[in-house]
Design a protein around this motif. Structure first.
Motif, PDB file in Angstrom:
ATOM      1  N   PRO A   3      24.665  29.907 -41.966  1.00  0.00           N
ATOM      2  CA  PRO A   3      23.637  29.317 -41.120  1.00  0.00           C
ATOM      3  C   PRO A   3      22.978  28.122 -41.799  1.00  0.00           C
ATOM      4  O   PRO A   3      21.860  28.191 -42.256  1.00  0.00           O
ATOM      5  CB  PRO A   3      22.659  30.467 -40.919  1.00  0.00           C
ATOM      6  CG  PRO A   3      22.793  31.284 -42.160  1.00  0.00           C
ATOM      7  CD  PRO A   3      24.218  31.128 -42.609  1.00  0.00           C
ATOM      8  N   TRP A   7      26.755  23.806 -39.429  1.00  0.00           N
ATOM      9  CA  TRP A   7      26.808  23.928 -37.969  1.00  0.00           C
ATOM     10  C   TRP A   7      26.931  22.569 -37.304  1.00  0.00           C
ATOM     11  O   TRP A   7      27.328  22.480 -36.143  1.00  0.00           O
ATOM     12  CB  TRP A   7      25.594  24.692 -37.452  1.00  0.00           C
ATOM     13  CG  TRP A   7      25.752  26.138 -37.713  1.00  0.00           C
ATOM     14  CD1 TRP A   7      25.181  26.866 -38.711  1.00  0.00           C
ATOM     15  CD2 TRP A   7      26.607  27.039 -37.015  1.00  0.00           C
ATOM     16  NE1 TRP A   7      25.614  28.164 -38.661  1.00  0.00           N
ATOM     17  CE2 TRP A   7      26.485  28.302 -37.632  1.00  0.00           C
ATOM     18  CE3 TRP A   7      27.458  26.907 -35.925  1.00  0.00           C
ATOM     19  CZ2 TRP A   7      27.180  29.421 -37.189  1.00  0.00           C
ATOM     20  CZ3 TRP A   7      28.146  28.022 -35.487  1.00  0.00           C
ATOM     21  CH2 TRP A   7      28.003  29.258 -36.118  1.00  0.00           C
ATOM     22  N   TYR A  44      25.416  32.047 -28.662  1.00  0.00           N
ATOM     23  CA  TYR A  44      24.435  31.367 -29.497  1.00  0.00           C
ATOM     24  C   TYR A  44      23.021  31.832 -29.223  1.00  0.00           C
ATOM     25  O   TYR A  44      22.179  31.823 -30.129  1.00  0.00           O
ATOM     26  CB  TYR A  44      24.624  29.853 -29.415  1.00  0.00           C
ATOM     27  CG  TYR A  44      25.791  29.498 -30.299  1.00  0.00           C
ATOM     28  CD1 TYR A  44      25.594  29.169 -31.627  1.00  0.00           C
ATOM     29  CD2 TYR A  44      27.107  29.612 -29.845  1.00  0.00           C
ATOM     30  CE1 TYR A  44      26.660  28.936 -32.469  1.00  0.00           C
ATOM     31  CE2 TYR A  44      28.180  29.379 -30.678  1.00  0.00           C
ATOM     32  CZ  TYR A  44      27.951  29.038 -31.987  1.00  0.00           C
ATOM     33  OH  TYR A  44      29.008  28.828 -32.814  1.00  0.00           O
ATOM     34  N   ASN A  45      22.752  32.289 -28.015  1.00  0.00           N
ATOM     35  CA  ASN A  45      21.465  32.933 -27.762  1.00  0.00           C
ATOM     36  C   ASN A  45      21.342  34.211 -28.583  1.00  0.00           C
ATOM     37  O   ASN A  45      20.283  34.505 -29.144  1.00  0.00           O
ATOM     38  CB  ASN A  45      21.283  33.231 -26.271  1.00  0.00           C
ATOM     39  CG  ASN A  45      21.001  31.989 -25.467  1.00  0.00           C
ATOM     40  OD1 ASN A  45      20.483  31.004 -25.973  1.00  0.00           O
ATOM     41  ND2 ASN A  45      21.369  32.016 -24.206  1.00  0.00           N
ATOM     42  N   TYR A  47      22.894  34.763 -31.452  1.00  0.00           N
ATOM     43  CA  TYR A  47      22.725  34.334 -32.844  1.00  0.00           C
ATOM     44  C   TYR A  47      21.273  33.945 -33.117  1.00  0.00           C
ATOM     45  O   TYR A  47      20.715  34.277 -34.163  1.00  0.00           O
ATOM     46  CB  TYR A  47      23.625  33.145 -33.178  1.00  0.00           C
ATOM     47  CG  TYR A  47      25.109  33.397 -33.063  1.00  0.00           C
ATOM     48  CD1 TYR A  47      25.657  34.675 -33.123  1.00  0.00           C
ATOM     49  CD2 TYR A  47      25.984  32.327 -32.898  1.00  0.00           C
ATOM     50  CE1 TYR A  47      27.017  34.886 -33.023  1.00  0.00           C
ATOM     51  CE2 TYR A  47      27.357  32.536 -32.797  1.00  0.00           C
ATOM     52  CZ  TYR A  47      27.870  33.812 -32.862  1.00  0.00           C
ATOM     53  OH  TYR A  47      29.215  34.015 -32.767  1.00  0.00           O
ATOM     54  N   GLU A  48      20.658  33.232 -32.170  1.00  0.00           N
ATOM     55  CA  GLU A  48      19.266  32.839 -32.342  1.00  0.00           C
ATOM     56  C   GLU A  48      18.345  34.052 -32.370  1.00  0.00           C
ATOM     57  O   GLU A  48      17.434  34.128 -33.200  1.00  0.00           O
ATOM     58  CB  GLU A  48      18.851  31.871 -31.233  1.00  0.00           C
ATOM     59  CG  GLU A  48      19.449  30.494 -31.402  1.00  0.00           C
ATOM     60  CD  GLU A  48      19.128  29.560 -30.259  1.00  0.00           C
ATOM     61  OE1 GLU A  48      18.335  29.928 -29.354  1.00  0.00           O
ATOM     62  OE2 GLU A  48      19.681  28.451 -30.262  1.00  0.00           O
ATOM     63  N   GLU A  49      18.575  34.992 -31.447  1.00  0.00           N
ATOM     64  CA  GLU A  49      17.754  36.208 -31.416  1.00  0.00           C
ATOM     65  C   GLU A  49      17.860  36.991 -32.717  1.00  0.00           C
ATOM     66  O   GLU A  49      16.891  37.606 -33.160  1.00  0.00           O
ATOM     67  CB  GLU A  49      18.165  37.098 -30.247  1.00  0.00           C
ATOM     68  CG  GLU A  49      17.729  36.591 -28.901  1.00  0.00           C
ATOM     69  CD  GLU A  49      18.180  37.493 -27.767  1.00  0.00           C
ATOM     70  OE1 GLU A  49      18.518  38.667 -28.013  1.00  0.00           O
ATOM     71  OE2 GLU A  49      18.195  37.006 -26.622  1.00  0.00           O
ATOM     72  N   GLY A  51      18.414  35.658 -35.614  1.00  0.00           N
ATOM     73  CA  GLY A  51      17.991  34.823 -36.737  1.00  0.00           C
ATOM     74  C   GLY A  51      19.134  34.259 -37.547  1.00  0.00           C
ATOM     75  O   GLY A  51      18.938  33.734 -38.642  1.00  0.00           O
ATOM     76  N   LEU A  53      20.914  31.643 -37.002  1.00  0.00           N
ATOM     77  CA  LEU A  53      20.914  30.181 -37.075  1.00  0.00           C
ATOM     78  C   LEU A  53      19.669  29.611 -37.740  1.00  0.00           C
ATOM     79  O   LEU A  53      19.521  28.396 -37.827  1.00  0.00           O
ATOM     80  CB  LEU A  53      21.058  29.585 -35.656  1.00  0.00           C
ATOM     81  CG  LEU A  53      22.317  29.998 -34.910  1.00  0.00           C
ATOM     82  CD1 LEU A  53      22.314  29.391 -33.512  1.00  0.00           C
ATOM     83  CD2 LEU A  53      23.569  29.609 -35.662  1.00  0.00           C
ATOM     84  N   ASP A  54      18.784  30.488 -38.212  1.00  0.00           N
ATOM     85  CA  ASP A  54      17.556  30.022 -38.861  1.00  0.00           C
ATOM     86  C   ASP A  54      17.878  29.248 -40.131  1.00  0.00           C
ATOM     87  O   ASP A  54      18.664  29.708 -40.967  1.00  0.00           O
ATOM     88  CB  ASP A  54      16.641  31.194 -39.225  1.00  0.00           C
ATOM     89  CG  ASP A  54      16.073  31.882 -38.001  1.00  0.00           C
ATOM     90  OD1 ASP A  54      16.191  31.319 -36.898  1.00  0.00           O
ATOM     91  OD2 ASP A  54      15.526  32.982 -38.151  1.00  0.00           O
ATOM     92  N   SER A  57      17.124  30.950 -43.554  1.00  0.00           N
ATOM     93  CA  SER A  57      17.777  32.236 -43.833  1.00  0.00           C
ATOM     94  C   SER A  57      18.157  32.336 -45.297  1.00  0.00           C
ATOM     95  O   SER A  57      18.674  31.406 -45.893  1.00  0.00           O
ATOM     96  CB  SER A  57      19.026  32.383 -42.955  1.00  0.00           C
ATOM     97  OG  SER A  57      19.707  33.554 -43.275  1.00  0.00           O
TER      98      SER A  57
END
Length: 108
Positions: A3, A7, A44-45, A47-49, A51, A53-54, A57
């Motif tokens: 992450p 990307w 990707y939603n 992945y965001e939920e 974390g 893609l933070d 991280s």
């Protein structure tokens, strides 16, 4: 999955082409690029939920639980747009996207 700035290598148009080449011909004939794009968006939603893609991280590598991801996609409201696809069809598309990420060194 790493992450970070890697990307930026991700190209959704190339991902769709890659996935089309990955999945069986029969499935290719039943889906549109928009269907694939919808599944990528749901991934990707997820992945965001989670974390994943933070930018902050601490983990360099994250394992994706494909079963959990598929469960998420199956419950997602946009799933109604994909009612012509089985969960097995969606799993093949998800696997194709993960293999695309591996080809970019985004997935371990």
């Amino acid at each position: 999955m790493q992450p970070n700035d890697d990307w930026l290598k991700y190209d959704e148009t190339k991902a769709i082409k890659y996935i089309r080449n990955y999945i069986p011909q029969e499935l290719q004939e039943r889906i549109s690029d928009n269907d694939i794009d919808t599944i990528i968006e749901m991934m990707y939603n997820f992945y965001e939920e989670k974390g994943i893609l933070d930018e902050g991280s601490d983990d360099d590598i994250v394992d994706i639980d494909v079963d959990e991801l598929l469960e998420h996609i199956n419950k997602y409201p946009e799933r109604k747009l994909l009612k012509h696809l089985t969960l097995d069809d969606i799993e093949l598309i998800v696997q194709g996207e993960l293999v695309y990420c591996e080809s970019l060194d985004l997935q371990d």
